[in-house]
Scaffold this motif. Structure first.
Motif, mmCIF file in Angstrom:
data_model
loop_
_atom_site.group_PDB
_atom_site.id
_atom_site.type_symbol
_atom_site.label_atom_id
_atom_site.label_comp_id
_atom_site.label_asym_id
_atom_site.label_seq_id
_atom_site.Cartn_x
_atom_site.Cartn_y
_atom_site.Cartn_z
ATOM 1 N N UNK A 57 91.486 18.243 36.963
ATOM 2 C CA UNK A 57 90.356 18.358 37.891
ATOM 3 C C UNK A 57 90.432 17.312 39.005
ATOM 4 N N UNK A 58 90.823 16.098 38.636
ATOM 5 C CA UNK A 58 90.903 15.033 39.632
ATOM 6 C C UNK A 58 92.037 15.255 40.623
ATOM 7 N N UNK A 59 93.150 15.838 40.181
ATOM 8 C CA UNK A 59 94.206 16.212 41.117
ATOM 9 C C UNK A 59 93.673 17.208 42.144
ATOM 10 N N UNK A 60 92.904 18.180 41.674
ATOM 11 C CA UNK A 60 92.317 19.162 42.586
ATOM 12 C C UNK A 60 91.358 18.481 43.560
ATOM 13 N N UNK A 61 90.578 17.541 43.061
ATOM 14 C CA UNK A 61 89.609 16.838 43.905
ATOM 15 C C UNK A 61 90.312 16.045 45.000
ATOM 16 N N UNK A 62 91.333 15.269 44.643
ATOM 17 C CA UNK A 62 91.993 14.444 45.667
ATOM 18 C C UNK A 62 92.789 15.304 46.641
ATOM 19 N N UNK A 63 93.175 16.490 46.213
ATOM 20 C CA UNK A 63 93.813 17.419 47.141
ATOM 21 C C UNK A 63 92.826 17.848 48.222
ATOM 22 N N UNK A 64 91.559 18.013 47.835
ATOM 23 C CA UNK A 64 90.514 18.442 48.774
ATOM 24 C C UNK A 64 89.932 17.268 49.559
ATOM 25 N N UNK A 65 89.864 16.108 48.936
ATOM 26 C CA UNK A 65 89.261 14.928 49.577
ATOM 27 C C UNK A 65 90.186 13.714 49.400
ATOM 28 N N UNK A 66 91.346 13.732 50.061
ATOM 29 C CA UNK A 66 92.301 12.629 49.872
ATOM 30 C C UNK A 66 91.768 11.282 50.353
ATOM 31 N N UNK A 67 90.773 11.279 51.208
ATOM 32 C CA UNK A 67 90.211 10.036 51.718
ATOM 33 C C UNK A 67 89.088 9.476 50.875
ATOM 34 N N UNK A 68 88.865 10.017 49.693
ATOM 35 C CA UNK A 68 87.817 9.526 48.806
ATOM 36 C C UNK A 68 88.431 8.515 47.838
ATOM 37 N N UNK A 69 88.140 7.243 48.077
ATOM 38 C CA UNK A 69 88.736 6.171 47.273
ATOM 39 C C UNK A 69 88.360 6.280 45.805
ATOM 40 N N UNK A 70 87.132 6.670 45.510
ATOM 41 C CA UNK A 70 86.714 6.754 44.112
ATOM 42 C C UNK A 70 87.436 7.876 43.373
ATOM 43 N N UNK A 71 87.638 9.015 44.042
ATOM 44 C CA UNK A 71 88.390 10.106 43.408
ATOM 45 C C UNK A 71 89.829 9.670 43.149
ATOM 46 N N UNK A 72 90.427 8.978 44.116
ATOM 47 C CA UNK A 72 91.794 8.466 43.918
ATOM 48 C C UNK A 72 91.831 7.491 42.746
ATOM 49 N N UNK A 73 90.877 6.575 42.719
ATOM 50 C CA UNK A 73 90.806 5.588 41.637
ATOM 51 C C UNK A 73 90.662 6.280 40.281
ATOM 52 N N UNK A 74 89.746 7.239 40.195
ATOM 53 C CA UNK A 74 89.521 7.923 38.925
ATOM 54 C C UNK A 74 90.752 8.716 38.478
ATOM 55 N N UNK A 75 91.477 9.294 39.426
ATOM 56 C CA UNK A 75 92.730 9.970 39.083
ATOM 57 C C UNK A 75 93.717 8.955 38.515
ATOM 58 N N UNK A 76 93.830 7.792 39.146
ATOM 59 C CA UNK A 76 94.708 6.740 38.631
ATOM 60 C C UNK A 76 94.333 6.337 37.218
#
Length: 157
Positions: free
Chosen positions: A77-96
């Motif tokens: 789900x988080x991969x899909x999210x960062x694909x849609x919103x790559x500039x969202x630091x929290x989504x990137x962090x949560x994916x990490x």
């Protein structure tokens, strides 16, 4: 627009005319923060049934899924999210964080790097990046990341 009802079928979810997306997302997040996981999950899923690429619902459902111990699903789900919103630091962090928890250290580097590039004062992201780098034997890079964590927040221990 979305309608929030006690129960619905998938077909009902595609025709939710009463409540706006933002209101449903806010309600789901309130349940999420209150650790009412199932209620939040149902609302996030309703949003995604109506709007399959809704980035905040993907992000927050990914986070919730991680919090309840479903790391593989969370990463998806988080991969899909960062694909849609790559500039969202929290989504990137949560994916990490999700990838890190899965032991996928090499994969976790990029989202952590994106997170710190977007939020250079995020000591926790710098620290986590350092932990991943150290785990991969990238000692010089890990030391740099740890230093940046301390530089960005001198009180961070």
């Amino acid at each position: 627009m979305l309608s929030v009802r006690g129960s619905s079928t998938e077909a009902d979810d595609r025709n939710m005319p009463k409540v706006k997306l933002k209101q449903t997302l806010n309600r789901a997040f309130k349940y999420h923060k209150a650790e009412q996981w199932q209620k939040a999950k149902v609302l996030y899923q309703r949003i995604l049934n109506a709007y399959p690429d809704q980035p905040e619902a993907l992000h927050l459902l990914g986070l919730l899924t991680f919090e309840i111990g479903e790391q593989e699903k969370a990463a998806e789900l988080l991969y899909k999210a960062v694909d849609k919103i790559p500039g969202n630091a929290q989504a990137q962090f949560h994916l990490g964080v999700a990838l890190h928890a899965l032991g996928r250290l090499e994969d976790a580097i990029s989202p952590y790097q994106h997170a710190v590039a977007l939020e250079p004062d995020n000591a926790i992201a710098f620290n986590n990046l350092g932990v991943v780098q150290e785990g991969l034997g990238l000692i010089k890079e890990a030391i740099d990341s740890y230093r940046q964590a301390i530089d960005s927040n001198p009180d961070y221990s």
